[in-house]
Motif scaffolding. Structure first.
Motif, PDB file in Angstrom:
ATOM      1  N   LEU A   1       0.833  -1.201   0.000  1.00  0.00           N
ATOM      2  CA  LEU A   1       0.000   0.000   0.000  1.00  0.00           C
ATOM      3  C   LEU A   1       0.869   1.252   0.000  1.00  0.00           C
ATOM      4  O   LEU A   1       0.606   2.205  -0.733  1.00  0.00           O
ATOM      5  CB  LEU A   1      -0.936  -0.004   1.215  1.00  0.00           C
ATOM      6  CG  LEU A   1      -2.117  -0.964   1.127  1.00  0.00           C
ATOM      7  CD1 LEU A   1      -2.729  -1.196   2.500  1.00  0.00           C
ATOM      8  CD2 LEU A   1      -3.155  -0.451   0.137  1.00  0.00           C
ATOM      9  N   ALA A   2       1.908   1.258   0.803  1.00  0.00           N
ATOM     10  CA  ALA A   2       2.797   2.418   0.876  1.00  0.00           C
ATOM     11  C   ALA A   2       3.495   2.671  -0.460  1.00  0.00           C
ATOM     12  O   ALA A   2       3.678   3.824  -0.863  1.00  0.00           O
ATOM     13  CB  ALA A   2       3.831   2.214   1.982  1.00  0.00           C
TER      14      ALA A   2
ATOM     15  N   LEU B   1      -0.291  -2.187  -5.097  1.00  0.00           N
ATOM     16  CA  LEU B   1      -1.625  -2.770  -5.228  1.00  0.00           C
ATOM     17  C   LEU B   1      -2.517  -1.892  -6.094  1.00  0.00           C
ATOM     18  O   LEU B   1      -3.176  -2.374  -7.019  1.00  0.00           O
ATOM     19  CB  LEU B   1      -2.263  -2.951  -3.843  1.00  0.00           C
ATOM     20  CG  LEU B   1      -1.595  -3.960  -2.921  1.00  0.00           C
ATOM     21  CD1 LEU B   1      -2.237  -3.923  -1.544  1.00  0.00           C
ATOM     22  CD2 LEU B   1      -1.671  -5.353  -3.502  1.00  0.00           C
ATOM     23  N   ARG B   2      -2.552  -0.609  -5.800  1.00  0.00           N
ATOM     24  CA  ARG B   2      -3.423   0.322  -6.520  1.00  0.00           C
ATOM     25  C   ARG B   2      -3.114   0.344  -8.016  1.00  0.00           C
ATOM     26  O   ARG B   2      -4.015   0.409  -8.841  1.00  0.00           O
ATOM     27  CB  ARG B   2      -3.272   1.720  -5.920  1.00  0.00           C
ATOM     28  CG  ARG B   2      -4.134   2.777  -6.550  1.00  0.00           C
ATOM     29  CD  ARG B   2      -3.966   4.139  -5.892  1.00  0.00           C
ATOM     30  NE  ARG B   2      -2.606   4.490  -5.550  1.00  0.00           N
ATOM     31  CZ  ARG B   2      -1.699   4.979  -6.411  1.00  0.00           C
ATOM     32  NH1 ARG B   2      -2.008   5.143  -7.671  1.00  0.00           N
ATOM     33  NH2 ARG B   2      -0.481   5.288  -6.004  1.00  0.00           N
ATOM     34  N   LYS B   3      -1.837   0.248  -8.370  1.00  0.00           N
ATOM     35  CA  LYS B   3      -1.429   0.359  -9.775  1.00  0.00           C
ATOM     36  C   LYS B   3      -1.591  -0.920 -10.576  1.00  0.00           C
ATOM     37  O   LYS B   3      -1.866  -0.877 -11.766  1.00  0.00           O
ATOM     38  CB  LYS B   3       0.039   0.778  -9.854  1.00  0.00           C
ATOM     39  CG  LYS B   3       0.312   2.168  -9.388  1.00  0.00           C
ATOM     40  CD  LYS B   3       1.805   2.427  -9.465  1.00  0.00           C
ATOM     41  CE  LYS B   3       2.184   3.675  -8.697  1.00  0.00           C
ATOM     42  NZ  LYS B   3       3.639   3.826  -8.598  1.00  0.00           N
ATOM     43  N   TYR B   4      -1.395  -2.088  -9.933  1.00  0.00           N
ATOM     44  CA  TYR B   4      -1.250  -3.322 -10.706  1.00  0.00           C
ATOM     45  C   TYR B   4      -2.227  -4.446 -10.390  1.00  0.00           C
ATOM     46  O   TYR B   4      -2.324  -5.387 -11.169  1.00  0.00           O
ATOM     47  CB  TYR B   4       0.175  -3.876 -10.526  1.00  0.00           C
ATOM     48  CG  TYR B   4       1.239  -2.899 -10.922  1.00  0.00           C
ATOM     49  CD1 TYR B   4       1.417  -2.542 -12.260  1.00  0.00           C
ATOM     50  CD2 TYR B   4       2.066  -2.319  -9.977  1.00  0.00           C
ATOM     51  CE1 TYR B   4       2.398  -1.631 -12.635  1.00  0.00           C
ATOM     52  CE2 TYR B   4       3.050  -1.411 -10.343  1.00  0.00           C
ATOM     53  CZ  TYR B   4       3.204  -1.072 -11.672  1.00  0.00           C
ATOM     54  OH  TYR B   4       4.165  -0.179 -12.039  1.00  0.00           O
TER      55      TYR B   4
ATOM     56  N   GLN C   1      -7.538   3.381  -1.129  1.00  0.00           N
ATOM     57  CA  GLN C   1      -6.850   3.181  -2.408  1.00  0.00           C
ATOM     58  C   GLN C   1      -7.765   2.571  -3.473  1.00  0.00           C
ATOM     59  O   GLN C   1      -7.323   2.265  -4.573  1.00  0.00           O
ATOM     60  CB  GLN C   1      -5.589   2.336  -2.221  1.00  0.00           C
ATOM     61  CG  GLN C   1      -4.488   3.133  -1.559  1.00  0.00           C
ATOM     62  CD  GLN C   1      -3.105   2.596  -1.840  1.00  0.00           C
ATOM     63  OE1 GLN C   1      -2.904   1.691  -2.639  1.00  0.00           O
ATOM     64  NE2 GLN C   1      -2.128   3.163  -1.165  1.00  0.00           N
ATOM     65  N   GLY C   2      -9.051   2.415  -3.161  1.00  0.00           N
ATOM     66  CA  GLY C   2     -10.014   1.993  -4.172  1.00  0.00           C
ATOM     67  C   GLY C   2     -10.432   0.545  -4.127  1.00  0.00           C
ATOM     68  O   GLY C   2     -11.162   0.078  -4.996  1.00  0.00           O
TER      69      GLY C   2
ATOM     70  N   ASN D   1     -10.163   1.208  -9.218  1.00  0.00           N
ATOM     71  CA  ASN D   1      -9.354   2.061 -10.101  1.00  0.00           C
ATOM     72  C   ASN D   1      -9.043   1.371 -11.425  1.00  0.00           C
ATOM     73  O   ASN D   1      -8.812   2.042 -12.422  1.00  0.00           O
ATOM     74  CB  ASN D   1      -8.013   2.418  -9.435  1.00  0.00           C
ATOM     75  CG  ASN D   1      -8.212   3.186  -8.163  1.00  0.00           C
ATOM     76  OD1 ASN D   1      -8.819   4.245  -8.161  1.00  0.00           O
ATOM     77  ND2 ASN D   1      -7.727   2.645  -7.068  1.00  0.00           N
ATOM     78  N   LEU D   2      -9.027   0.045 -11.421  1.00  0.00           N
ATOM     79  CA  LEU D   2      -8.638  -0.705 -12.616  1.00  0.00           C
ATOM     80  C   LEU D   2      -9.789  -1.446 -13.283  1.00  0.00           C
ATOM     81  O   LEU D   2      -9.624  -1.984 -14.366  1.00  0.00           O
ATOM     82  CB  LEU D   2      -7.534  -1.705 -12.258  1.00  0.00           C
ATOM     83  CG  LEU D   2      -6.239  -1.098 -11.721  1.00  0.00           C
ATOM     84  CD1 LEU D   2      -5.256  -2.201 -11.353  1.00  0.00           C
ATOM     85  CD2 LEU D   2      -5.628  -0.135 -12.717  1.00  0.00           C
TER      86      LEU D   2
END
Length: 88
Positions: free
Chosen positions: A17-18, A22-25, A56-57, A81-82
């Motif tokens: 998370l930091a 996770l948010r990106k991929y 983060q979604g 987000n994805l």
């Protein structure tokens, strides 16, 4: 991505998370949480990680208690987000 790493999930999730990994991929995240509350601080740490995922979604779409582990919950998330979602 499936995370089933016998209580190390908390440390690994916080790291990912930091970093934003996770948010990106990760489109879908399945985690087996080991919830062992010894102190109020441990409960706060669990809660803050869950809220961080939400910020983060990540949205829960399925959860259940693990029938073979009395301190374990299995929770499945989708990354809003994805993935295009219609959320109620």
């Amino acid at each position: 991505m499936k995370v089933d790493i016998e209580s190390d999930e908390w440390k690994c999730l916080r790291q990912m998370l930091a970093e934003g990994t996770l948010r990106k991929y990760v489109r879908q995240l399945d985690v087996e949480y080991h919830i062992i509350v010894h102190t109020p601080e441990s409960l706060r740490r669990y809660y803050s990680t869950a809220k961080w995922l939400e910020r983060q979604g990540f949205r829960i779409f399925h959860s259940r208690r693990n029938p073979y582990c009395i301190t374990c919950w299995e929770i499945s998330y989708i990354n809003s987000n994805l993935v295009n979602l219609t959320l109620n």
